[in-house]
Design an enzyme around this catalytic site. Structure first.
Site, PDB file in Angstrom:
ATOM      1  N   GLU A 193       0.313  -1.436   0.177  1.00 12.38           N
ATOM      2  CA  GLU A 193      -0.107  -0.208  -0.376  1.00 12.38           C
ATOM      3  C   GLU A 193       0.611   1.125   0.164  1.00 12.38           C
ATOM      4  O   GLU A 193       0.328   1.691  -0.479  1.00 12.38           O
ATOM      5  CB  GLU A 193      -1.093  -0.005   1.263  1.00 12.38           C
TER       6      GLU A 193
ATOM      7  N   LYS B  75     -12.924   1.462  -1.885  1.00 12.56           N
ATOM      8  CA  LYS B  75     -14.178   1.369  -0.997  1.00 12.56           C
ATOM      9  C   LYS B  75     -15.681   2.568  -0.908  1.00 12.56           C
ATOM     10  O   LYS B  75     -16.611   1.731  -0.747  1.00 12.56           O
ATOM     11  CB  LYS B  75     -13.154   2.360   0.168  1.00 12.56           C
TER      12      LYS B  75
ATOM     13  N   HIS C 138       9.223 -26.563   0.729  1.00 11.62           N
ATOM     14  CA  HIS C 138       8.752 -27.006  -0.369  1.00 11.62           C
ATOM     15  C   HIS C 138       7.383 -26.910  -0.756  1.00 11.62           C
ATOM     16  O   HIS C 138       6.757 -27.486  -1.209  1.00 11.62           O
ATOM     17  CB  HIS C 138       8.206 -28.306   1.367  1.00 11.62           C
TER      18      HIS C 138
HETATM   19  O1  PA5 Z   1      -2.738   1.122   5.990  1.00  9.73           O
HETATM   20  C1  PA5 Z   1      -4.340   2.104   5.951  1.00  9.73           C
HETATM   21  O2  PA5 Z   1      -4.085   2.750   5.105  1.00  9.73           O
HETATM   22  C2  PA5 Z   1      -5.333   1.197   5.045  1.00  9.73           C
HETATM   23  O3  PA5 Z   1      -4.567  -0.948   5.405  1.00  9.73           O
HETATM   24  C3  PA5 Z   1      -6.204   1.048   6.639  1.00  9.73           C
HETATM   25  O4  PA5 Z   1      -6.065   0.446   7.459  1.00  9.73           O
HETATM   26  C4  PA5 Z   1      -7.597  -0.027   6.089  1.00  9.73           C
HETATM   27  O5  PA5 Z   1      -8.156   0.007   4.635  1.00  9.73           O
HETATM   28  C5  PA5 Z   1      -8.129   0.063   7.842  1.00  9.73           C
HETATM   29  O6  PA5 Z   1      -8.692   1.622   7.592  1.00  9.73           O
HETATM   30  P1  PA5 Z   1     -10.081   2.331   8.295  1.00  9.73           P
HETATM   31  O7  PA5 Z   1      -8.397   2.267   9.566  1.00  9.73           O
HETATM   32  O8  PA5 Z   1     -10.227   3.606   8.336  1.00  9.73           O
HETATM   33  O9  PA5 Z   1     -11.056   1.543   8.724  1.00  9.73           O
END
Ligand code: PA5
Length: 460
Positions: A294, A436, A323
């Site tokens: 990300e 989202k 393996h």
């Molecule tokens: O790293 C990030 O920003 C994302 O993976 C969020 O943690 C994830 O989308 C969950 O978001 P939130 O904490 O707003 O529910």
């Protein structure tokens, strides 16, 4: 201190086609690296930079409140359920799996020192959620709902199911069974939590989900199951101090970042494999995969030019993957840089009894499982060398709060420096937000009609 060994990425070891002349490269990039580290440390306290995660070791008030909360609820619950997804769950999962006694949830109360069992509901599988509800007693359960944005559909839908059930089963008392971790300013969870009177912890500004493991997002789950968060924080702080060193020869996160970057741009290694030789660290790979993917997978650079960069992270586990994926890592496309994590001292030394004399297995008797694991890690490394495949090795003395915190913080800084080398924003996730929004549109959330129109057109 954690060590990084980069011998096996050198051209003198794996050849010029796949290896780097690292001495020359360090010389060439040392000023750029020093500039990046200086800049990160100058910007870490500036609002809007997304770098507050670098200061979490100094959030003493939060640490104090978390410890107080954990001691207040001590002995009150048999179970804690963590609701969260992505960065709101993976750090907690990785650290508790690494540090709690193996098979924690199967141990009895005494073996767990009366700390609760812990369950992470980080996916919206109806069967597994229902399955968990069948085996736990909600009257003895604490729910920690974690969402920075406060309205992530997966987390909030699970919260709504649990809140409803708990209210029905516990009456007004259910409020004492819920603790919320969320943003102070945005999102609906903060509003609900305030209105309902839940205990609330806040995710600080400028701390993104995937960099939030040392905020209340991780600290609350750690403290309620009895992990020593002072030791965790001291690991973070010591590593932070070490990584403020601007000298490439001394800074292991800078070395890891630069090697990944150079391996990509000069040697075509576009895949980064994380392979701990420890089952307890299995979920550290999951956490790393999300952090790396990300943060570094980006379409645009800081000048809004299309670059489509990113090193695809893959998780693997030693010895299991010897393996499985190892055949591909050795003989498939030479496009990977593997990072091994090795533990110098396991908590247990497990001897293999001398009970058979067959040539095929007799040699194992009298050795230990530890010897075997180390032999396998060495053999894998050498086999990779035979096929001219580059690898890095991170060594940790033992698995404890201090060292695991150091490892995670080191990987966070490595990610940040890698992002700077690619000149991208490592702290946003536009495509995650887009997806989202499409989900909100599909589920009929008001204000998302525009996305619903686009979806209808694309799905038709
Ligand atoms: O790293 C990030 O920003 C994302 O993976 C969020 O943690 C994830 O989308 C969950 O978001 P939130 O904490 O707003 O529910």
């Amino acid at each position: 201190m954690i060590k990084l060994n980069y011998r096996n990425i050198k051209d003198s070891v794996i050849g010029c086609e796949n290896g780097l002349n690292i001495d020359e490269m360090f010389l060439q990039y040392k000023d750029r690296i020093a500039e990046i580290i200086t800049s990160l440390n100058e910007r870490r306290s500036q609002a809007g930079e997304g770098l507050e995660w670098m200061n979490l070791g100094d959030h003493e008030q939060t640490i104090w409140y978390v410890k107080e909360f954990a001691s207040m609820i001590r002995n009150r619950f048999d179970n804690v359920i963590i609701l969260g997804i992505g960065g709101s769950a993976l750090g907690g999962l990785a650290v508790t799996e690494a540090l709690l006694k193996p098979y924690w949830n199967l141990l009895d109360n005494e073996q767990r020192n009366n700390f609760p069992k812990i369950f992470f509901l980080d996916n919206i599988d109806p069967d597994s959620m229902n399955g968990l509800l069948q085996v736990i007693d909600l009257k003895k359960t604490l729910v920690n709902v974690i969402t920075k944005s406060g309205d992530t559909a997966e987390t909030m839908s699970q919260f709504m199911i649990l809140k409803d059930l708990m209210q029905k089963e516990l009456g007004d008392d259910y409020r004492k069974h819920i603790v919320a971790t969320t943003d102070k300013k945005m999102g609906v969870l903060n509003h609900i939590a305030n209105q309902e009177g839940y205990k609330i912890f806040y995710v600080p500004d400028d701390v993104g989900g995937r960099f939030s493991v040392f905020s209340a997002v991780g600290l609350v789950p750690f403290a309620v199951v009895g992990l020593d968060i002072d030791k965790i924080i001291s690991g973070v702080k010591d590593m932070d101090l070490a990584l403020q060193n601007t000298d490439i020869y001394e800074n292991i996160s800078a070395q890891g970042a630069l090697i990944h970057y150079l391996m990509d741009i000069y040697k075509g290694k576009k895949i980064s494999v994380m392979m701990p030789y420890s089952s307890r660290l299995k979920y550290i790979s999951d956490w790393f995969v999300q952090l790396w993917a990300e943060s570094l997978g980006k379409e645009l650079n800081n000048n809004f030019e299309r670059v489509n960069v990113g090193l695809t992270p893959i998780k693997a586990l030693g010895a299991t993957d010897e393996h499985s994926q190892m055949q591909l890592f050795n003989e498939g496309p030479n496009d990977k840089l593997i990072t091994f994590i090795r533990i110098n001292n396991f908590d247990t030394v497990l001897e293999i009894p001398k009970i058979f004399e067959y040539t095929g297995i007799g040699y194992l008797g009298g050795k230990t499982i530890n010897d075997l694991l180390n032999a396998e890690a060495d053999s894998t490394q050498v086999t990779l060398l035979d096929y001219s495949r580059p690898s890095l090795t991170i060594s940790i003395d033992s698995i404890d709060e201090y060292n695991i915190a150091q490892l995670l913080y080191m990987l966070e800084v490595q990610t940040a420096i890698t992002g700077e080398l690619y000149e991208i924003n490592a702290y946003n996730q536009p495509s995650v937000e887009q997806s989202k929004n499409y989900t909100y549109a599909l589920m009929g959330r008001a204000g998302y009609e525009g996305s619903a129109d686009i979806l209808r057109e694309k799905l038709s």
